[in-house]
Design a protein around this motif. Structure first.
Motif: not given
Ligand code: THG
Length: 367
Positions: A123-139
């Motif tokens: 129960d937590s918003n990992i969708w937000f987290w994963a998208r932000a990390i992917a963008a920040e790391r240029g993946l």
């Protein structure tokens, strides 16, 4: 007690109508959805899980899908467990931490192919987290929440029911492994997993329009084994020592504190989020750990909304993070998140609803 106001924020499960028809009496919220928590007969539902087979709407276990050439890279950056040996068709229980090493989710990771992973989240918003990390790391990876909704069958007779539906191949499916298939034209993935220690399977429905059909198909197939509706069983999970992220964790909990150290590989690459902090925490030694508490008294007690302070000789040493009446132990039991100075066997006092209740610290699981 009170009702639920429908809104577009509160997404219904594909099994919602079916569970209403089967007499659901209570829900909790989880990942902005409703999950059944009772069908009105708690003790019967418990013994059915222990001795028979129970079917659960766990659509709230949402999938965060990582798809694309960098899916594997992103999965490893997000998870503190070494995924290099994870095979296609295999699932693994993993810890997702923030940069401070704090646990922010404890999903099951499913590797569909080298370019496609699911994180079956708590129960937590990992969708937000994963998208932000992917963008920040240029993946080069697409993060989405696909139309996937697990239905769990748990209990010693679950295997017979699932075999009667899908065939005997499911009997050789290894723990946490899965396979995509279909039944009556309904696309699913079948995994040997589930949030109980009684054994069982999870059927990941991949078409939300087919929820009622799948529910009724499983219900019909399970009749010879007296299947009935249930839900992740609070009593059984406390007896079995299963962790509930958000219930048993707070804003500072790291994996070592909640018995997840074995899912942290300290030698993963430095770009794994939280690993540097976890190396430091590991070297210093965590200050809290998770134990069981066996409470005195022969009457079931209720837990309420908040953790309850635990004291030794009048000083606060930790918190009781849940409390269930154990039908097998005939006692109230719960988890303590407590100072590592306190070991199993220590007598404690728990402040609950204005009363002080005596108890003893125990190793987990209770049973
Ligand atoms: N199934 C699926 N998704 C889930 C859960 C699930 N998402 C939410 C939540 N549950 C995730 N958390 C957990 C916590 C514990 C376990 C699984 C998911 C679990 N733990 C066992 C234990 O701790 O003994 C086994 C772990 C192991 O041996 O690796 O099963 O239930 N789809």
């Amino acid at each position: 007690m009170f009702g639920i106001t429908p809104s577009a924020r509160l997404r219904p499960s594909p099994y919602f109508e079916a569970t209403l028809a089967d007499g659901v009496t209570a829900f909790t919220t989880y990942n902005h959805m409703l999950m059944p928590t009772s069908f009105g007969h708690p003790e019967e539902e418990y013994w059915r899980l222990l001795k028979g087979v129970s079917m659960w709407d766990v659509a709230v276990e949402r999938q965060v899908q990582l798809a694309g050439p960098d899916a594997g890279r992103l999965a490893q950056i997000l998870c503190t467990r070494d995924l290099s040996q994870c095979k296609v068709g295999q699932g693994k229980y993993v810890a997702i931490c923030n940069h401070a090493g704090t646990l922010i989710n404890d999903p099951i990771l499913l590797k569909h192919d080298p370019n496609k992973y699911w994180l079956s989240i708590a129960d937590s918003n990992i969708w937000f987290w994963a998208r932000a990390i992917a963008a920040e790391r240029g993946l080069d990876v697409e993060v989405s929440e696909p139309d996937v909704s697990p239905l769990a069958l748990q209990g010693p007779k679950a295997e017979d029911v699932v075999a009667s539906i899908f065939g005997d191949w499911i009997r050789t499916l290894k723990y946490f492994w899965f396979r995509e298939t279909s039944i009556a034209g309904i696309p699913v993935a079948v995994a040997r997993s589930g949030w109980s220690k009684q054994g069982g399977f999870e059927i990941y429905l991949m078409d939300g329009a087919q929820g009622t059909r799948l529910w009724n198909l499983v219900k019909e197939a399970g009749k010879p084994w007296d299947i009935g509706p249930g839900n992740p069983n609070f009593c059984e999970r406390v007896e079995s020592g299963l962790l509930s992220y958000g219930g048993d964790t707070d804003e500072a909990t790291n994996p070592f504190e909640v018995r997840m150290g074995k899912y942290v590989d300290l030698n993963v690459a430095d770009d794994v989020i939280g690993i540097k902090a976890l190396r430091r925490i590991h070297a210093q030694g965590p200050t809290r750990h998770q134990l069981g508490v066996l409470l005195e008294g022969d009457e079931p007690t209720s837990f309420g909304f908040r953790w309850h302070p635990i004291r030794v000789d009048g000083s606060k040493v930790g918190d009781l993070t849940n409390c269930a009446w154990s039908y097998r132990l005939k006692k109230n039991i719960g988890f303590a998140l407590i100072s590592t100075r306190c070991a199993a066997g220590t007598p404690v006092e728990v402040s609950m609803e204005g009363r002080s209740v005596r108890g003893t610290l125990k190793e987990l699981p209770f049973l």
